[in-house]
Enzyme design. Structure first.
Site, PDB file in Angstrom:
ATOM      1  CG  ASP A 278      37.915  17.340  39.798  1.00  0.00           C
ATOM      2  OD1 ASP A 278      36.688  17.376  39.616  1.00  0.00           O
ATOM      3  OD2 ASP A 278      38.749  17.626  38.918  1.00  0.00           O
TER       4      ASP A 278
ATOM      5  CG  HIS B 163      35.529  16.747  36.221  1.00  0.00           C
ATOM      6  ND1 HIS B 163      36.494  17.437  36.921  1.00  0.00           N
ATOM      7  CD2 HIS B 163      35.331  17.445  35.069  1.00  0.00           C
ATOM      8  CE1 HIS B 163      36.848  18.510  36.235  1.00  0.00           C
ATOM      9  NE2 HIS B 163      36.160  18.534  35.102  1.00  0.00           N
TER      10      HIS B 163
ATOM     11  CB  SER C 197      37.802  20.533  33.132  1.00  0.00           C
ATOM     12  OG  SER C 197      37.095  21.097  34.200  1.00  0.00           O
TER      13      SER C 197
END
Length: 687
Positions: free
Chosen positions: A88, A115, A303
């Site tokens: 990521d 994230h 995502s």
């Protein structure tokens, strides 16, 4: 391969830094919406390629919960002992309360990213906060940043990594139009990694660019139609690319309705391949956040849809290993997911959600029913050969057949040609089903009209093909062949079949159990057989709690070294495949007295429900004063009457004359007859 990728990376890194400096390009930036963007490399045409995370602010449901403890299937699957890689924008906050010690930073990165933390939580959060539990909530995450993703995945796959999650991709507004749908070097590299590590599968997000208008020259229509938005490694043939969906699931795990999420990027790939492959629910997900060890946030996007699918796939690998002692090859796992996906709207795949919404429940059922009503095999097709398999349909159901293979990386890569339709497929396998001269063909899509429904025909581009025959009946022949030459002269492939009948075996508890041939220290148990049946015989001394279990292939079992005057209990069940088994038969209790052994108490509920348990009959039935046997017995025959609760009420010689029952209360009874070494039973009513 890792050495080659290291060399390419260092060479490109020097070029990237030089171009960035000369053109005053930012290497990293945080956009106003909080997304992180990083310059990853310079494309062969000189375009700067930026990576970005594919999520937006915004709740999710996952059918992988069907596999959890107290789930619909109650399989107790949780990911314990399993590992999944996460690459990521940065690494996860590994100290978060939801992870315990199950998230590890592997690449030495110190840049904690929100994230990456949310993706990790969607995979493995333990559920301390209600609603935030991850799909594989006892698994381990190996956390990395995306800087050296290909190099690190190559090493991890060589060391046995099965799955990795990539909820990021190339930023769509910073590349020329020809990049969209193109098979470029990064797709080639990832295909090469997966081809050389046949148990490793990459799962990546499709992207959130539907309404971006960034591709002004799509292969179909205009930018407003939203097609032709796939980029980079999302186009790799061998990986799984995940779209976002808004799904409604009932309390039995059935999909009631689903639509593609408003943000989710559409295919097709320029050569017409089906991308994205699957859809997951990424509508709004509560997960862990990197602000602190007890912080959470809600997010949406492909995502967030992607780790839901990745986690479900990890549970399926855990389940297969539990059932069969081995992991599935990546092509089999991918094929299973595509084979069992819930179709949405029109029949067949589309360029919006691929083969449909991930259905981990159905995939687990297919694994469990293997060799009974489903078939899963990993095979090799040699150049010039044809694979053939004949199977009977399970009448009235849809017969579905799929082949899936990990294809060699294409030698062709696009270097700037807009909408070039050159097929990236190297080894073109074909599946066909025939019956009585009729041939059934697989699904295919038309990239020139991506709004059109799928049709059946010769699929020239996809390394996965599926045929469906509704209301199938009778025998069908499945054939797998290939076109042209096969690279390396062979190609591994996986075959998956559902809606088939692979055995004549019936999942019924064995009936007509009888003890005979009693000797000094052994006795024989026999029962009615079923075709293709395998039997588990369990027995124990009444004073012991542990059953002794043995498997036999015929309807007979000898018990040796029994102890005189000891009480034993025995029961049997039928296996029609490794997992498909009947309930146990009635339990027989007997006292071993050598040649004078006699059956004792029975489990009456099982006796009354056992198919075929009646070996003879009596009359009149119902009876008032007496019953008569409808058979002739020997002079030494004995009878025994047992109540429905298993209590012995009467014992005596069966002398081919009436047995008086007027002293019994009204109700249901079992009559047992021992004639020499043969035991029979029936039931009768007393009025």
């Amino acid at each position: 391969m890792q050495v080659d990728l290291e060399f390419d990376y260092e060479k490109n890194r020097v070029k990237t830094l030089a171009v960035a400096k000369a053109n005053h390009l930012k290497m990293k930036e945080v956009l106003p919406n909080g997304k992180k963007v990083e310059l990853q490399e310079i494309g062969e045409d000189g375009s700067p390629i930026y990576y970005e995370t594919y999520s937006d602010d915004a709740s999710q449901t996952s059918r992988a919960s069907s596999l959890h403890t107290n789930g619909i299937l109650d399989l107790d699957l949780d990911g314990l002992g399993m590992q999944v890689g996460v690459w990521d924008a940065g690494v996860a906050l590994t100290t978060h309360q939801e992870y315990d010690v199950r998230a590890t930073i592997v690449d030495g990165s110190s840049e904690i990213d929100g994230h990456a933390t949310m993706v990790t939580g969607s995979l493995i959060s333990s559920g301390i906060k209600k609603g935030a539990q991850g799909v594989a909530y006892r698994a381990n995450v190996l956390s990395h940043d995306w800087t050296r993703d290909k190099i690190e995945v190559t090493e991890a796959a060589a060391n046995g990594l099965l799955l990795s999650n990539h909820s990021y991709g190339i930023k769509t507004d910073r590349v020329p139009d020809w990049y969209f749908g193109s098979y470029i070097k990064v797709a080639q590299d990832w295909d090469n990694i997966m081809y050389n590590a046949p148990y490793y599968l990459m799962v990546t997000a499709a992207g959130n660019a539907r309404h971006s208008g960034d591709n002004e020259s799509p292969i179909f229509g205009t930018s407003a139609d939203g097609f032709d938005l796939m980029l980079g490694f999302t186009i790799a043939k061998n990986g799984l690319t995940i779209a976002g969906s808004n799904s409604k699931i009932d309390n039995k795990g059935n999909l009631k309705e689903a639509t593609v999420s408003a943000y989710s990027s559409y295919g097709p790939v320029d050569d017409g391949r089906i991308k994205p492959d699957l859809a997951g629910d990424g509508s709004s997900i509560l997960s862990t956040d990197a602000i602190g060890n007890t912080s959470y946030d809600v997010s949406a996007g492909t995502s967030m849809a992607t780790p839901g699918v990745t986690g479900a796939l990890l549970l399926l690998q855990q389940y297969n290993e539990q059932l069969y002692g081995a992991y599935l090859k990546a092509a089999t796992l991918k094929g299973l997911a595509l084979h069992t996906a819930d179709d949405v709207d029109a029949q067949g795949p589309d360029y919006k959600m691929g083969w449909g919404v991930m259905n981990a429940k159905r995939a687990a059922e297919v694994l469990f029913q293997k060799d009974f009503s489903t078939h899963i095999s990993e095979n090799t097709l040699t150049e010039g050969e044809t694979f053939s398999y004949t199977v009977a349909a399970k009448g009235g159901e849809t017969l579905t057949a799929s082949i899936s293979w990990t294809d060699p990386a294409s030698e062709y890569i696009n270097r700037g040609d807009l909408n070039n339709t050159t097929a990236a497929l190297v080894n073109d396998l074909d599946i066909r089903i025939t019956q009585d001269g009729k041939t059934f063909l697989p699904w295919k899509l038309n990239p020139k009209n991506p709004k059109a429904e799928a049709t059946q025909g010769d699929n020239l581009v996809d390394p996965f093909e599926r045929i469906e025959i509704p209301n199938a009946n009778g025998s069908y022949t499945i054939t797998v062949s290939h076109k042209n030459n096969l690279k390396e002269l062979n190609q591994d492939f996986s075959l998956i079949l559902t809606g088939v009948s692979l055995t004549e075996c019936k999942i019924n508890a064995p009936s007509r159990l009888a003890l005979s041939n009693a000797l000094d220290n052994q006795i024989t148990l026999a029962w009615a057989e079923t075709p293709d049946g395998l039997y588990e015989v369990q027995y124990r001394n009444e004073n012991e709690e542990v059953w002794i279990s043995e498997m036999v292939t015929s309807g007979i079992k000898e018990f040796k070294n029994l102890i005189l005057n000891e009480d034993y209990i025995v029961r049997v069940r039928t296996f029609c495949s490794q997992n498909m088994a009947s309930e146990f038969s009635m339990e027989y209790k007997f006292t071993f007295e050598g040649t004078d052994t006699f059956v004792g108490e029975l489990d009456m509920n099982q006796v009354l429900n056992a198919e075929g348990a009646v070996d003879f009959s009596v009359f009149p039935n119902p009876a008032v004063h007496q019953i008569n046997l409808n058979m002739v017995v020997g002079e030494s025959a004995m009878y025994r009457i047992v109540s429905a609760s298993g209590v012995e009420l009467k014992v005596g010689p069966a002398k081919n004359e009436p047995i008086h029952v007027e002293d019994l209360a009204s109700g249901l009874y079992i009559l047992q007859i021992k004639d020499q070494e043969v035991y029979k039973s029936t039931k009768f009513y007393k009025n």
